[in-house]
Design an enzyme around this catalytic site. Structure first.
Site, PDB file in Angstrom:
ATOM      1  N   GLU A  45      15.986  56.740   9.007  1.00  0.00           N
ATOM      2  CA  GLU A  45      15.231  56.225   7.899  1.00  0.00           C
ATOM      3  C   GLU A  45      15.252  54.791   7.895  1.00  0.00           C
ATOM      4  OE1 GLU A  45      16.001  60.067   7.944  1.00  0.00           O
ATOM      5  OE2 GLU A  45      17.383  58.806   7.787  1.00  0.00           O
ATOM      6  N   ASP A  72      17.697  68.189   5.897  1.00  0.00           N
ATOM      7  CA  ASP A  72      18.944  68.796   5.458  1.00  0.00           C
ATOM      8  C   ASP A  72      18.707  69.884   4.532  1.00  0.00           C
ATOM      9  OD1 ASP A  72      20.212  67.334   7.971  1.00  0.00           O
ATOM     10  OD2 ASP A  72      21.251  66.144   6.510  1.00  0.00           O
ATOM     11  N   ASP A 107      17.793  60.944  15.166  1.00  0.00           N
ATOM     12  CA  ASP A 107      18.105  61.421  13.513  1.00  0.00           C
ATOM     13  C   ASP A 107      18.635  60.178  13.010  1.00  0.00           C
ATOM     14  OD1 ASP A 107      19.028  62.905  11.512  1.00  0.00           O
ATOM     15  OD2 ASP A 107      20.697  63.874  12.392  1.00  0.00           O
TER      16      ASP A 107
END
Length: 951
Positions: free
Chosen positions: A542, A615, A539
């Site tokens: 980015e 999300d 997770d």
């Protein structure tokens, strides 16, 4: 409160609202802003827009999007006289701007499958441009290695209206291709069978900012154009290399619809970006960011990006792959071009990237299957996943402790709900130190994993890319001592940032040694108390960095090789995913297939595991967006994707959760996940009738696992999407080109999900083609083409099977897919109007790579002339491994064959297998239309050739 900027939406600031109260207060005090960039803050894009304005001023006709005849572009870029030559499989030309006179080398590389690669950069750049994106994305590490190159190229020179034109022609087994380059101004037209399909620079928007020496500070002044420095909020991006962006217009001739360039929460058919009434007033942005609670129907940047676009019309499907990992913006406009017979539709696109080498692939199709063969010849297809990964995944931020995990598992068994994996979020760690456990919550992680594995389940733990800055933490200490972290903009110190563990550093995966070191952290002797039944979730990759501009790394931070983050940003999550994959791959011998979920992704990520759409929110609109986003990902080759069922943020009402389950089982990745401050939502907590409906949906996923696994096998061989927009299967039906309320799962199953909060609202279903369609559950048949309207109750779902399909299932309910491996199969034969049907079944051990040596069973089923035949696939390998696998599966049989849509009612089935013959009486069941019969207990072995004749 939702605060929307022109480019991005944020909920309660730059960071997740579910940070613990103490950490949230510490972060919020230092957070400079909760905003993201708009186009007004992106200097390189504004410079290209200004360049475009000069083109329009030179030729005002270009500004008329419906101007009729395509005007001659006023581009200032021309081909240098006598610079064009054919060098083997590459046409080389020197192109330069009329004013700057900086020579640019343009290469047009011809591949055997029809694909054309176009590259451009300075002939003698002041500094090297970043060109390693190809190394991480393409087969053979780029530079055409491993590609089939075109041969028998023919280069022609001619004068057209006084302008020199170069044409290169070649053919493959399907079509004749040609590329036409005009010298003044420079442009390129790609033709198939003499028909233009893609044009480059026909609008004159090609522009490359050549690298140059930095001028004196007094000369720069305020640098309002942002070439050497730009400011966003309190952050200053100093650019030691200066401007190095480039842009190109790529125009699709004869097309109205384009698709792809995920991830965005936008409609499937991409909207125009110059008209807010019908589209957007901003470009699609590709710059991977953590966008919590993202806005819908907005071309904002999200967690991943793949710069692949597909155009489709009734005759042709073509694609463009823009190979660049820097920030990229894509504008889309539409126009009509005057043609001999009628107005020809044109989709104009304008691609602008901040840095790197211009590197673009043009793929001519012409069929969907051709296009994906061409695309996956470049980037590789999705490999066969671990079989358990196709089951149901249960995740929450967070399951509290070891007792909670095992209790949830037991409750699933108690309520007869199958599942394959339970997930742990960040709170399982010792103070956000990844590869560790909080032993006060998880006193015996190995015992927990063994108990789960005993019941056929896996554990998935989260490992984020930030490394807590702590001298007593082994992972940080080793990374720091070896210089494995990203550096600041002077390359002198680690780049320091803030994330869940507070002060953190980030591994530099461009450094081969750093990547290898990071991979080893997943080995069982490093990740203590992990077992071979534990898998990984990457997770925040980015990378998401609190307190930084747009919540990610500053563009001028430095990577291995002295490259700036601006040049490689969109690669970062994929390289984190890759390093994790390699670590999991090498943690045991013999090697087994890893499973890793990643939030950030890029072209190439499909090789390493699954992704999800980030999300999202427990809202009907986000469920509808999940359909669009998963389809767009599949179009771009990121097949193993899904959305958080039920929504990550908020508390879904039972009706929404049920409808999302009923949708989620038809997406390749199937996981429920919810935020820390949401209510628990395990199915049994809702009581009846909701529990039974959710259980039914989950069990349906497991019943269909043989079909899903066979689809992944097909994708691994052909690159074809697993879930597909309707037009892919019915390419000549104009009504389906923008349709997204129904979609195909493989070539056989059409899903029409209920996506509206009004449960009484009818669902419109278009049954395309001259074919029968059958309701999967009632077997009611519909004779297409026809449109019908249905109202369903909460327990009903609309799933239809295309006539002519054979669907394999496993009907026995188990706790997990692990307990299904020796179960028999049922074949559903849905007869076409021609009384024929076909299908496939693929089986291997679901975890090893032995299938590469032939350890698999792949059967082709064909029904014709009242006979159902099972034969071996041509991909079957006669090897010792194949024989051993056949022996292992010797007792696995077909326990039922269900024939649907027969036009007659035979009474006996004659079974022929291994030279033996026997008869079975047929059973007939109720069917609203047509004929349905059951061949019970034919007991034919799944690995054998056999025949069932109806008499």
């Amino acid at each position: 409160m939702i605060i929307k900027s022109p480019f991005h939406t944020r909920v309660n600031g730059l960071f997740h609202t579910a940070i613990s109260a103490v950490l949230l207060s510490q972060v919020a005090q230092a957070a400079p802003s909760d905003d993201f960039k708009t186009t007004e803050n992106i200097a390189f894009y504004l410079r290209h827009q200004a360049f475009t304005e000069t083109i329009l001023q030179a030729d005002p006709a270009l500004s008329q999007e419906n101007s009729g005849e395509m005007p001659h572009a006023a581009s200032p870029y021309t081909v240098v006289s006598d610079s064009v030559y054919l060098n083997g499989h590459t046409l080389v030309a020197t192109v330069q701007h009329d004013s700057t006179k900086v020579p640019l080398r343009v290469e047009v590389i011809f591949l055997k499958n029809g694909t054309v690669r176009v590259r451009a950069q300075e002939e003698n750049p002041l500094l090297p441009r970043y060109d390693d994106t190809q190394k991480y994305v393409l087969r053979g590490e780029g530079n055409n290695l491993g590609y089939a190159l075109a041969s028998d190229l023919k280069h022609y020179r001619e004068l057209v209206d006084g302008v020199k034109v170069h044409t290169v022609r070649y053919t493959n087994e399907h079509s004749a291709f040609s590329v036409r380059i005009t010298e003044d101004p420079w442009s390129l037209t790609y033709l198939e069978n003499n028909k233009p399909i893609i044009e480059l620079n026909s609008k004159g928007r090609f522009h490359l900012e050549h690298l140059r020496p930095k001028p004196d500070p007094e000369t720069i002044g305020d640098d309002v154009s942002g070439e050497w420095k730009e400011t966003f909020l309190p952050f200053t991006d100093s650019k030691t290399r200066g401007p190095e962006s480039f842009g190109m217009d790529i125009n699709f001739i004869g097309f109205e619809h384009v698709y792809g360039i995920p991830g965005h929460a936008t409609p499937l058919s991409l909207k125009t970006t110059n008209n807010e009434k019908d589209g957007y007033n901003m470009p699609y942005r590709l710059w991977n960011l953590d966008v919590f609670g993202y806005e819908l129907d907005d071309p904002i940047s999200l967690y991943g990006s793949i710069p692949f676009m597909v155009a489709h019309n009734i005759d042709t499907t073509v694609g463009v792959f823009w190979l660049n990992a820097a920030e990229t913006l894509v504008d889309i406009t539409r126009e009509k071009r005057s043609n001999v017979d009628n107005d020809l539709p044109v989709v104009n696109t304008h691609w602008v990237s901040e840095a790197g080498v211009m590197d673009v692939f043009l793929m001519p199709g012409p069929s969907v299957a051709d296009l994906y063969r061409q695309y996956t010849s470049l980037i590789e297809p999705t490999p066969l996943p671990r079989e358990f990964a196709l089951g149901y995944h249960m995740c929450r931020w967070s399951y509290l402790d070891q007792e909670d995990v095992l209790t949830v598992s037991e409750k699933m068994h108690e309520h007869d709900i199958p599942y394959d994996a339970i997930w742990l979020d960040i709170d399982y760690t010792d103070g956000m130190r990844y590869f560790t456990w909080d032993y006060s919550k998880f006193p015996d992680p190995v015992a927990m994993q063994k108990q789960l594995a005993h019941d056929g389940h896996k554990l998935v733990t989260i490992i984020d890319p930030h490394v807590k800055r702590d001298s007593s933490y082994r992972v940080w200490k080793e990374g720091n001592e070896n210089g494995y972290f990203i550096k600041n903009n002077t390359s002198t110190k680690n780049y320091d940032g803030w994330c869940w563990p507070k002060e953190s550093n980030w591994v530099d995966y461009l450094n081969p040694e750093a990547s290898k070191w990071y991979s080893k952290q997943y080995h069982l002797d490093k990740y203590l108390d992990s077992t071979a039944d534990l898998f990984i979730w990457n997770d925040m990759n980015e990378p998401s960095i609190f307190r930084m501009p747009e919540g990610t790394a500053e563009k001028n931070t430095k990577h291995y090789g002295d490259w700036e983050h601006r040049q490689v940003h969109n690669l970062y999550g994929m390289l984190n995913h890759r390093a994790t994959f390699e670590g999991m791959l090498t943690r045991e011998s013999p090697r087994k297939r890893p499973f890793i979920l990643s939030r950030s992704y890029f072209a190439g990520s499909q090789r390493y595991g699954a992704i999800w759409t980030g999300d999202n929110i427990a809202d009907w609109g986000y469920m509808r967006a999940a359909v669009q986003m998963v389809l767009s990902n599949n179009i771009a080759g990121m097949h193993f994707s899904g959305a958080d069922v039920g929504g990550f943020v908020g508390n879904p009402e039972p009706e929404l959760l049920i409808r999302w389950y009923q949708l989620g089982i038809w997406h390749p990745f199937f996981r429920t996940h919810s935020k820390k401050d949401t209510k628990r939502r395990e199915p049994w907590l809702f009581g009846e009738p909701y529990l039974s409906i959710m259980r039914k949906a989950i069990c349906e996923r497991y019943r269909m696992l043989p079909y899903w696994y066979t689809l992944f096998r097909e994708a691994s061989l052909t690159g074809m999407p697993i879930v597909r927009p309707m037009w892919m299967e019915f390419p000549k039906d104009l009504d389906l080109f923008a349709k997204e309320n129904t979609f195909m799962v493989g070539s056989s199953i059409m899903v029409a999900p209920s996506l509206d909060s009004d449960l009484t609202k009818p669902i419109d279903v278009t049954f395309p083609s001259q074919e029968n369609w059958y309701n999967m559950y009632t077997h009611a048949s519909y004779f297409a083409p026809i449109k019908r309207r249905f109202v369903t109750d909460l327990a009903q779902t609309l799933v239809y099977v295309r006539g002519g399909s054979i669907i394999p299932t496993r009907e026995r309910q188990r706790r997990s897919s692990a307990f299904m491996k020796q179960d028999p199969f049922t074949l559903y034969v849905y007869v076409s109007r021609n009384d024929t049907a076909s299908g496939k079944l693929y089986i291997d051990d679901g975890e090893s790579y032995d299938y590469e040596k032939g350890a698999f069973i792949e059967r082709e089923f064909v029904y014709a002339e009242d006979k159902l035949i099972s034969r071996s696939s041509p991909f079957t390998m006669e090897s010792a491994e194949h024989k051993a696998f056949l022996d292992k599966m010797n007792n696995v049989c077909i326990e039922r064959v269900v024939m649907i849509g027969l036009t007659s009612q035979p009474t006996v089935a004659i079974i022929r297998e291994n030279g033996a013959e026997r008869e079975i009486l047929l059973e007939y069941g109720n069917c609203r239309t047509g004929s349905k019969c059951v061949i019970r207990d034919p007991t034919v072995c799944i690995g054998n050739d056999w025949e069932i004749a109806l008499n």
